[in-house]
Design an enzyme around this catalytic site. Structure first.
Site, PDB file in Angstrom:
ATOM      1  N   ARG A 182       0.857  -1.201   0.000  1.00  0.00           N
ATOM      2  CA  ARG A 182       0.000   0.000   0.000  1.00  0.00           C
ATOM      3  C   ARG A 182       0.884   1.239   0.000  1.00  0.00           C
ATOM      4  NH1 ARG A 182      -4.917  -2.061   1.865  1.00  0.00           N
ATOM      5  NH2 ARG A 182      -5.921  -0.488   0.608  1.00  0.00           N
TER       6      ARG A 182
ATOM      7  N   TYR B 111      -1.361   0.392   7.996  1.00  0.00           N
ATOM      8  CA  TYR B 111      -2.472  -0.416   8.507  1.00  0.00           C
ATOM      9  C   TYR B 111      -2.737  -0.137   9.980  1.00  0.00           C
ATOM     10  CZ  TYR B 111      -2.808  -3.141   4.287  1.00  0.00           C
ATOM     11  OH  TYR B 111      -3.013  -3.516   2.995  1.00  0.00           O
TER      12      TYR B 111
HETATM   13  P1  NAD Z   1      -8.674  -1.857   6.243  1.00  0.00           P
HETATM   14  O1  NAD Z   1      -9.758  -2.328   5.335  1.00  0.00           O
HETATM   15  O2  NAD Z   1      -7.616  -2.810   6.672  1.00  0.00           O
HETATM   16  O3  NAD Z   1      -9.375  -1.247   7.566  1.00  0.00           O
HETATM   17  C1  NAD Z   1     -10.371  -0.268   7.459  1.00  0.00           C
HETATM   18  C2  NAD Z   1     -10.186   0.797   8.505  1.00  0.00           C
HETATM   19  O4  NAD Z   1     -10.547   0.292   9.794  1.00  0.00           O
HETATM   20  C3  NAD Z   1      -8.762   1.327   8.639  1.00  0.00           C
HETATM   21  O5  NAD Z   1      -8.770   2.720   8.419  1.00  0.00           O
HETATM   22  C4  NAD Z   1      -8.398   0.993  10.087  1.00  0.00           C
HETATM   23  O6  NAD Z   1      -7.550   1.955  10.678  1.00  0.00           O
HETATM   24  C5  NAD Z   1      -9.765   0.967  10.740  1.00  0.00           C
HETATM   25  N1  NAD Z   1      -9.866   0.296  12.057  1.00  0.00           N
HETATM   26  C6  NAD Z   1      -9.231  -0.802  12.523  1.00  0.00           C
HETATM   27  N2  NAD Z   1      -9.608  -1.061  13.785  1.00  0.00           N
HETATM   28  C7  NAD Z   1     -10.517  -0.103  14.130  1.00  0.00           C
HETATM   29  C8  NAD Z   1     -11.264   0.161  15.296  1.00  0.00           C
HETATM   30  N3  NAD Z   1     -11.173  -0.589  16.390  1.00  0.00           N
HETATM   31  N4  NAD Z   1     -12.085   1.225  15.271  1.00  0.00           N
HETATM   32  C9  NAD Z   1     -12.205   2.025  14.186  1.00  0.00           C
HETATM   33  N5  NAD Z   1     -11.510   1.821  13.061  1.00  0.00           N
HETATM   34  C10 NAD Z   1     -10.686   0.763  13.037  1.00  0.00           C
HETATM   35  O7  NAD Z   1      -7.983  -0.546   5.670  1.00  0.00           O
HETATM   36  P2  NAD Z   1      -7.784  -0.072   4.165  1.00  0.00           P
HETATM   37  O8  NAD Z   1      -8.903   0.790   3.769  1.00  0.00           O
HETATM   38  O9  NAD Z   1      -7.459  -1.268   3.326  1.00  0.00           O
HETATM   39  O10 NAD Z   1      -6.522   0.853   4.319  1.00  0.00           O
HETATM   40  C11 NAD Z   1      -5.412   0.380   5.021  1.00  0.00           C
HETATM   41  C12 NAD Z   1      -4.395   1.456   5.137  1.00  0.00           C
HETATM   42  O11 NAD Z   1      -3.665   1.600   3.950  1.00  0.00           O
HETATM   43  C13 NAD Z   1      -4.979   2.797   5.436  1.00  0.00           C
HETATM   44  O12 NAD Z   1      -4.123   3.417   6.328  1.00  0.00           O
HETATM   45  C14 NAD Z   1      -4.928   3.530   4.132  1.00  0.00           C
HETATM   46  O13 NAD Z   1      -4.857   4.934   4.282  1.00  0.00           O
HETATM   47  C15 NAD Z   1      -3.650   2.958   3.577  1.00  0.00           C
HETATM   48  N6  NAD Z   1      -3.600   3.012   2.130  1.00  0.00           N
HETATM   49  C16 NAD Z   1      -2.514   3.608   1.540  1.00  0.00           C
HETATM   50  C17 NAD Z   1      -2.436   3.657   0.176  1.00  0.00           C
HETATM   51  C18 NAD Z   1      -1.278   4.283  -0.483  1.00  0.00           C
HETATM   52  O14 NAD Z   1      -0.562   5.053   0.086  1.00  0.00           O
HETATM   53  N7  NAD Z   1      -1.058   3.955  -1.722  1.00  0.00           N
HETATM   54  C19 NAD Z   1      -3.425   3.078  -0.600  1.00  0.00           C
HETATM   55  C20 NAD Z   1      -4.491   2.470   0.036  1.00  0.00           C
HETATM   56  C21 NAD Z   1      -4.562   2.429   1.409  1.00  0.00           C
END
Ligand code: NAD
Length: 360
Positions: free
Chosen positions: A119, A225
């Protein structure tokens, strides 16, 4: 170099759209698609042929092509039919099932798992988890609106004033942020929870309120994450979620911690006290769900609250989902194939991370 595209057995999507021809040709790749593979996404065989694809049987694609593509993994019997040293690109989620990597080692093919693309900014254009999560977040709000017996925007009419719908988002990652944007566009009042410090600014920039639970574990070393929270933190969070849920009409639950069971955030007691007619869409359903009553791939009602458990809502937007998935694959192929030759160079961090099993 021949690229074979299989018809999906479990999804309504297809992994390559007809518009991919120009980029594939520039890489020296000849595409062959299984008969009828794009039909559900609105791409007929005729359209593929018009765009320079050949069509073939499943057997021929499995046994004769150099790179084989499918979104959901094929059965072992079909893996055995693939050419030695072929590259098979699919989605294995090894972070949920580490055993699968040992199992794949018994096949003489190279296996790439698209959900292992890092990511990072560099790999963003290949990130299928992000493109699918974004669609799922959008669809989750539409689904909730469809099941809800009220409307989202505030409305002043001669017959009375309708207050805006209150939407609570649990988890402001890719899906959660898209859900916030969609609910805001529909006129709802939106608030969101997340454990990552970086999420606060993103939530606020979309015009939603960020609900903070003090004392989250430090996630700076986790590659973006979320990390596992303590039982004490989760107990405090559940209490605050309950307080806000009783005032909400819609909850979109997306909270996940990679490789672990989804955190339980909406308890039975919360549901039993929520307003009847409220709707919960649980996108974390496949990893256990954020809501105590969630049943994966089912819509149920408890205390008059509708609970939709579905982690694959992108598949209900299969036209656009196929096109985005196809673009992600093309961007990945561009770092692997040059002048009709595929090289899985593990010095490239993206390839190293996504190549989960090497042909022996
Ligand atoms: P995910 O599907 O793994 O999780 C969804 C969200 O749930 C996350 O934001 C996480 O912080 C949150 N979460 C976990 N436990 C929680 C709790 N107890 N209460 C409330 N929220 C909770 O996440 P995702 O959407 O696949 O994204 C994962 C990470 O990767 C994020 O930080 C995102 O910003 C990052 N990301 C970066 C890039 C990039 O830079 N290219 C691209 C995509 C995602």
């Amino acid at each position: 170099m021949v690229l074979g595209i299989l018809k999906e057995q479990n999804f309504n999507r297809v992994s390559i759209a007809p518009s991919a021809t120009k980029k594939l040709t520039a890489m020296g790749i000849k595409p062959v698609i299984e008969h009828g593979a794009g039909e559900k996404s609105g791409f007929s065989d005729h359209l593929y042929v018009e765009n320079g694809f050949a069509t073939a049987s499943r057997e021929d694609i499995l046994s004769k092509t150099d790179i084989v593509l499918s979104i959901s993994p094929v059965a072992d019997a079909e893996m055995h039919k693939m050419k030695k040293d072929a590259i098979y690109i699919s989605m294995y989620a090894p972070y949920q099932n580490a055993e699968v990597v040992n199992h794949l080692a018994s096949f003489p093919v190279n296996v790439v798992s698209m959900d292992m693309i890092p990511r990072t900014t560099l790999a963003q254009s290949m990130d299928i988890l992000s493109s699918m999560a974004s669609l799922a977040g959008y669809k989750a709000v539409l689904k909730a609106a469809d099941h809800y017996n009220n409307m989202f925007p505030m409305m002043m009419t001669a017959a009375g004033t309708i207050p805006p719908t209150k939407v609570m988002i649990l988890g402001a990652g890719v899906a959660g942020l898209q859900a916030i944007a969609t609910a805001k566009r529909l006129g709802a009042v939106v608030e969101a929870f997340d454990t990552r410090a970086a999420a606060k600014e993103e939530v606020m920039s979309l015009g939603a309120t960020f609900v903070e639970v003090e004392g989250a574990a430090d996630d700076r070393g986790a590659g973006g994450y979320a990390v596992q929270q303590s039982d004490e933190y989760l107990a405090r969070q559940r209490a605050l979620v309950q307080e806000r849920a009783l005032k909400s009409n819609i909850v979109i639950a997306t909270a996940q911690v990679r490789g672990r069971k989804a955190p339980l955030l909406i308890t039975e007691d919360t549901i039993n006290n929520m307003k009847p007619g409220s709707v919960i869409v649980d996108l974390a359903a496949s990893t256990g769900g954020n809501c105590a009553y969630t049943e994966n791939n089912k819509t149920i009602a408890k205390n008059g609250v509708i609970i939709i458990g579905n982690s694959d809502l992108a598949d209900e937007l299969n036209g656009v989902a196929s096109t985005l998935y196809s673009n992600n694959i093309l961007n990945f192929l561009q770092i692997v194939v040059k002048d009709g030759v595929a090289t899985l160079n593990e010095e490239n961090e993206i390839i190293k991370s996504a190549l989960i099993s090497k042909a022996k």
